[in-house]
Design an enzyme around this catalytic site. Structure first.
Site, short mmCIF file in Angstrom:
data_model
loop_
_atom_site.label_atom_id
_atom_site.label_comp_id
_atom_site.label_asym_id
_atom_site.label_seq_id
_atom_site.Cartn_x
_atom_site.Cartn_y
_atom_site.Cartn_z
N SER A 46 -16.90 -1.19 -21.93
CA SER A 46 -16.79 -2.57 -21.77
C SER A 46 -17.21 -2.70 -20.16
CB SER A 46 -15.47 -2.00 -21.34
OG SER A 46 -14.74 -3.07 -21.32
N ASP A 73 -13.01 -3.73 -28.30
CA ASP A 73 -13.62 -2.52 -27.19
C ASP A 73 -14.10 -0.63 -27.51
OD1 ASP A 73 -13.31 -1.54 -24.38
OD2 ASP A 73 -12.42 -2.70 -23.99
#
Length: 317
Positions: free
Chosen positions: A64, A178
């Site tokens: 991320s 993600d």
């Protein structure tokens, strides 16, 4: 945005750099930069501290925002990213969000992409001076995807594409979101690359205590009592009103927080790092990107406070 087909360059086996380290250079460390949205600006401070004291970083695995910061660091663009982060205000954040009501995400990926394009348009992962891996999740299967080749910008964007918030990224026919959904603090990736010294930067460790189980309920007699006055109705309605005040996005973000914390604890228990850094960031929300200066400073202070341990770790044979 789609990643171009990935092609390998020569001598790119895990943990084997193209150029051997000089004999007079001490072995470095691998750093696993965890996810945490706005709290991830703390990674900038951590990397600044390690650079300042001369700790060599041989590899970065990022999830991320950890992938965003780690990629910019290895591309030599950390200064530009830090200036951008410190310049953010609430008003400027609204200007950076490209809101859309059709598609797979509320935002198309933020106009941050345009900022990155100005500085790293031609940068590819395999051209970076150190090993870099960005972690993403394949939405169709739940598989953990390691992005090790191809366009750096697209790989970083895939790694931070929070489902429902940012538009997913297509890569070789796979839809990626993600990486924190499957590997919030990617120590296991560094281990797979046979890195002997792994430092993890965990941004969510202090959010939910020790992840205990709390049993909560009312006595049977109390549960059977019906509220008859306005005050009783108001008291009974408090939890739902609190949830309403959080809003849909707030509920999504806090739920994501909990998921990330539980997965991190489980994975790190089975594959722990050699050392962990825990910047104190509980008061900084996932969407508080305008508090970058605070997060960066806390990351720097945390790393500097643990510097003796980090230096001893580096010197181990």
């Amino acid at each position: 945005m789609a990643l171009k087909p990935l092609t390998r360059k020569k001598n790119t086996a895990p943990g084997k750099p193209d150029t051997p380290l000089p004999d007079d250079r001490k072995p470095g460390i691998a750093v696993a930069l965890g996810g945490g949205s706005a709290r991830g600006w703390a990674h900038i401070g951590v990397l600044r501290a390690l650079d300042e004291v001369g700790v060599n970083i041989e590899m970065i695995a990022g999830t991320s925002i950890g992938a965003l910061v780690g990629g910019c660091y290895l591309a030599g663009k950390l200064d530009q990213l830090e200036r951008f982060a410190r310049s953010l205000t609430r008003r400027r954040m609204l200007g950076l969000l490209d809101i859309q009501f059709a598609g797979s995400g509320l935002f198309g990926g933020m106009r941050l992409n345009r900022e990155m394009e100005e500085h790293m348009r031609e940068v590819r992962i395999e051209d970076l001076p150190r090993t870099f891996v960005a972690i993403a999740t394949e939405i169709a299967t739940g598989h953990e995807i390691w992005l090790t080749h191809g366009e750096l910008i697209a790989a970083m964007r895939a790694s931070y594409s929070l489902p429902g918030i940012f538009e997913p990224v297509e890569c070789n026919g796979k839809i990626l979101v993600d990486g924190a959904l499957v590997n919030p603090v990617p120590v296991s990736v560094c281990r797979a690359y046979e890195q002997p010294r792994v430092v993890a930067v965990n941004l969510n460790h202090d959010l939910f205590g020790r992840s205990g189980v709390v049993k909560h309920g009312a006595p049977r007699a109390e549960m059977n009592v019906r509220a008859t006055d306005d005050k009783a109705h108001a008291e009974a309605d408090k939890p739902s009103r609190a949830a309403i005040r959080m809003g849909i996005t707030g509920v999504m973000v806090e739920s994501y927080n909990i998921i990330q914390d539980r997965i991190s604890r489980a994975r790190l228990a089975g594959d722990p790092p050699d050392y962990s850094l825990y910047p104190r960031l509980a008061d900084i929300g996932l969407a508080d990107f305008h508090r970058a200066s605070e997060a960066i400073d806390r990351g720097y202070e945390t790393a500097m406070a643990q510097l003796p341990d980090l230096q001893r770790l580096r010197e181990l044979t």
